[in-house]
Motif scaffolding. Structure first.
Motif, short mmCIF file in Angstrom:
data_model
loop_
_atom_site.label_atom_id
_atom_site.label_comp_id
_atom_site.label_asym_id
_atom_site.label_seq_id
_atom_site.Cartn_x
_atom_site.Cartn_y
_atom_site.Cartn_z
N GLY A 38 0.80 -1.21 0.00
CA GLY A 38 0.00 0.00 0.00
C GLY A 38 0.83 1.25 0.00
O GLY A 38 2.02 1.24 -0.30
N CYS A 52 -3.86 -0.94 0.09
CA CYS A 52 -4.48 -0.77 -1.23
C CYS A 52 -5.68 -1.69 -1.43
O CYS A 52 -6.67 -1.29 -2.04
CB CYS A 52 -3.46 -1.03 -2.34
N CYS A 124 -4.26 0.97 -5.80
CA CYS A 124 -3.52 2.06 -5.13
C CYS A 124 -3.65 3.38 -5.86
O CYS A 124 -3.39 4.43 -5.28
CB CYS A 124 -2.04 1.70 -5.02
#
Length: 125
Positions: A38, A52, A124
């Motif tokens: 993430g 994410c 993301c």
């Protein structure tokens, strides 16, 4: 004098017993370690990670002491620029008395696997 020694011994014995029966906080709070992917942002007042896949936001504790160093090596002009990371980590409940209180959980990073300025396509972005 014997009563004083007996009370001192009893107090020490009770303290040792109490410490032996209660596990350390780190052992009780540690969750399952997993690989997280993430966005990580770092600055003077905020260390956050956004997963994410889940979209969940966490406060970050860098137990590996490599995440903040790797982030600072990018030499951003402004703080809080997001970078993509992959790391081994586990979640714990956030401390209610610190800055992390704004987050439900704290992500404790134990090993940094990847860090890059390039945010990959997908959830993301």
């Amino acid at each position: 004098m014997n009563i004083f020694k007996s009370l001192l011994f009893l107090t020490i014995a009770l303290a040792v017993t109490a410490m032996a029966c209660n596990p350390r906080p780190a052992e009780t709070k540690k969750g399952n370690t997993r690989v997280i992917k993430g966005l990580y942002s770092f600055g003077p007042e905020l260390k956050s990670f956004t997963d994410c896949e889940e979209g969940t936001e966490y406060w970050v504790a860098d137990s590996a002491k490599t995440l903040e160093l790797a982030y600072s090596n990018f030499n951003f002009e402004k703080p809080y620029e997001p970078v993509y990371i992959e790391a081994e980590a586990h979640a714990i409940k956030s401390d209610s008395l610190s800055m992390s209180a704004d987050f439900d959980s704290t992500m404790v990073v134990t090993k940094l696997l990847k860090i890059t300025k390039e945010i990959p396509d997908g959830p993301c972005n």
